[in-house]
Design an enzyme around this catalytic site. Structure first.
Site, short mmCIF file in Angstrom:
data_model
loop_
_atom_site.label_atom_id
_atom_site.label_comp_id
_atom_site.label_asym_id
_atom_site.label_seq_id
_atom_site.Cartn_x
_atom_site.Cartn_y
_atom_site.Cartn_z
N ASP A 153 38.60 47.53 39.82
CA ASP A 153 38.03 48.69 40.51
C ASP A 153 37.22 49.56 39.55
O ASP A 153 36.06 49.91 39.83
CB ASP A 153 39.17 49.49 41.15
CG ASP A 153 38.71 50.52 42.16
OD1 ASP A 153 37.55 50.46 42.61
OD2 ASP A 153 39.53 51.37 42.53
N THR A 211 47.01 41.61 42.06
CA THR A 211 47.84 40.99 41.02
C THR A 211 47.94 41.80 39.74
O THR A 211 48.70 41.43 38.84
CB THR A 211 47.33 39.57 40.67
OG1 THR A 211 46.01 39.67 40.14
CG2 THR A 211 47.35 38.67 41.88
N GLY A 212 47.21 42.90 39.65
CA GLY A 212 47.29 43.74 38.46
C GLY A 212 48.38 44.78 38.62
O GLY A 212 49.56 44.44 38.75
#
Length: 170
Positions: free
Chosen positions: A33, A121-122
């Site tokens: 992001d 997934t972070g």
């Protein structure tokens, strides 16, 4: 639709739609992001602010589309993935919905190519093996596959790249 896999920085791939692993505020953040907002420039943030003013926060499983600013794409689809909380809160369906909604936006805007990061997934802690399987299964089963020429899975790290590589070859 052809499926492809690369290990790269998603802000550098040349496709019609780059998918952002966004947060519900759409105001940028860390990881993918933050990288997309930094590379794309202020046009992306301004577009996200207008969306927020009209509709408020985006719930998990949703996606919205903006112009891509300085990125080598026409659009950015901002997908809000679920935060993993053990799997009992519909996280798998919400993640699949992110992928489907981004593909819908791609078709709606008459785009032929799309690049996906590893959504949730972070910092959202979705287990990487399960997330990879959901991503690939959802894209492969998309009902309007003929409208999109290529879908690219873009992995920034070796762990995700290896997971996707094994699943795509299976």
């Amino acid at each position: 639709m052809e499926l492809h896999l690369v290990k790269a920085d998603i802000t550098s791939v040349e496709v019609d739609v780059i998918v952002n692993a966004a947060n519900s505020s759409l105001m940028g953040g860390g990881g993918v992001d933050g990288a997309i907002h930094r590379a794309g420039g202020p046009e992306i943030l301004e577009a996200c602010q207008h969306i927020r003013e009209r509709h408020g926060d985006c719930p998990p499983g949703s996606a919205v589309i903006t112009a891509a600013g300085n990125l080598p794409a026409q659009y950015v689809a901002h997908a809000v993935g679920p935060i993993w909380s053990g799997g009992g809160n519909n996280e798998a369906e919400l993640l699949a919905r992110c992928y489907r909604t981004c593909l819908d936006l791609c078709v709606e805007h008459r785009c032929r190519s799309i690049a996906f990061p590893n959504i949730s997934t972070g910092v959202y802690r979705f287990p990487k093996p399960a997330a990879a399987e959901i991503a690939i299964t959802t894209v492969k089963s998309y009902p309007d596959r003929n409208s999109i020429e290529s879908a690219l899975f873009v992995c920034f790290d070796d762990e995700n790249f290896d997971l996707y590589d094994r699943l795509l070859k299976a």
